[in-house]
Design an enzyme around this catalytic site. Structure first.
Site, short mmCIF file in Angstrom:
data_model
loop_
_atom_site.label_atom_id
_atom_site.label_comp_id
_atom_site.label_asym_id
_atom_site.label_seq_id
_atom_site.Cartn_x
_atom_site.Cartn_y
_atom_site.Cartn_z
CD GLU A 1 -1.81 -2.40 1.21
OE1 GLU A 1 -2.67 -3.24 0.88
OE2 GLU A 1 -0.69 -2.71 1.67
CG HIS B 1 -10.17 -8.38 6.15
ND1 HIS B 1 -9.46 -9.18 7.00
CD2 HIS B 1 -9.55 -8.47 4.94
CE1 HIS B 1 -8.47 -9.76 6.34
NE2 HIS B 1 -8.50 -9.34 5.10
#
Length: 332
Positions: free
Chosen positions: A64, A133
């Site tokens: 990321e 998540h």
């Protein structure tokens, strides 16, 4: 204007917005993990690789920090990148790039360099994807000057917010609640860009103001139905933009109803709900007939088992219960 309505989903509305943006501006491209061959982890970009090719639909490594940094660099260089981060939890791996570079560069350069970057990410729980998540961290990002934070809760906003965000000279983060991707409805065939400066009254009411955004809008509207069965008229505010907040709309509503409940899927401590509650106290204290109530997620890593996840997240019944508490001083 075309009055034709088409059936669509939240996911398809997002895809249509990306496609329209890419057709209208050759500088726009999409990159992120699995956005190409796989069609996106949530199938938002399905089919776009075949239409636009790998130069504009770019699969990235699992880093990321690297691909958000690349997006920042290309934005400075004149491109209009849409960077997809799979979940908000993973965005923390790019927090240095987002906060210390994207949000700060215009200030640090003395106004010389804008960063016209759009970052999309999935947020929220309710899908049994466990703690890594499922969290709602958009309130953290709403704390950072230099960013605009969007939370589309409707098909119209899913279709139109991205198009407006791509015109912004500064970085915009769009938080898409994972529970909304399958949401179905109808949308104008020619639906396009929408304003991103104002909150919206989704349901008018006179007795209590329910303030929410994103994935909890539907839950809050359900709570308003429960309250209506008790003869309590609830006004529901969809914030839409979390930074900058549209104080005028939600403060105006509280001044009319004299009661407020803030619904926020983030944790209660140091939350967006705390900021909104403080603003109500600062600007409308003497209009209140009861203390501001907050309904937030339990302060635990979000559980995997469904019954525990449900217990940890805001539910329509708990929202309605909070609203009833605001009525009790008057009733007492």
């Amino acid at each position: 204007m075309n009055d034709t309505l088409v059936e669509t989903t939240y996911r398809e509305a997002l895809r249509a917005a990306i496609r329209q943006a890419m057709l209208e501006d050759e500088r726009v491209y999409l990159m992120g993990e699995d956005v190409g061959d796989y069609g996106g982890c949530f199938a938002v970009s399905l089919g776009l690789l075949e239409e636009f090719g790998p130069e504009r639909i770019r699969d990235t490594p699992l880093s990321e920090s690297a691909f958000v940094g690349a997006g920042i660099g290309s934005a400075i260089g004149g491109m209009r990148p849409i960077v997809e981060i799979m979940t908000v939890n993973f965005s923390l791996l790019a927090l240095d790039q987002i906060m210390n570079t994207a949000a700060s560069l215009l200030h640090m350069s003395g106004g010389q360099f804008n960063v016209p970057l759009v970052i999309r990410m999935t947020t929220g729980g309710g899908r049994q994807l466990a703690a890594q998540h499922s969290h709602s961290l958009e309130g953290w990002y709403a704390h950072i000057p230099g960013l605009r934070i969007l939370a589309p809760a409707t098909l119209e906003d899913a279709r139109g917010m991205l198009l407006t965000a791509l015109k912004d000279p500064d970085p915009v983060l769009i938080f898409e609640h994972g529970s909304l991707y399958n949401m179905k409805g109808v949308l104008a065939a020619d639906a396009g860009a929408v304003g991103i400066d104002r909150a919206v009254v989704r349901r008018e009411g006179t007795d209590v103001t329910l303030i929410t955004y994103g994935g909890t809008l539907g839950t809050t509207l359900e709570a308003a139905d429960l309250l209506a069965a008790d003869g309590i008229s609830a006004e529901v505010i969809d914030l839409r933009t979390l930074r900058p907040l549209d104080d005028e709309t939600f403060i105006g509503s509280v001044r009319r109803t004299h009661r407020a409940v803030v619904v926020d899927e983030g944790w209660r401590s140091g939350s967006l709900s705390a900021e909104i509650s403080a603003r109500i106290m600062e600007q409308a204290l003497y209009d209140l007939d009861a203390p501001v109530e907050r309904v937030c997620s339990a302060e635990v890593p979000l559980p995997y088992p469904k019954h525990l996840e449900d217990a940890a997240l805001p539910q329509s019944a708990t929202i309605a219960e909070a609203a009833r508490r605001t009525m009790s001083p008057e009733q007492g």
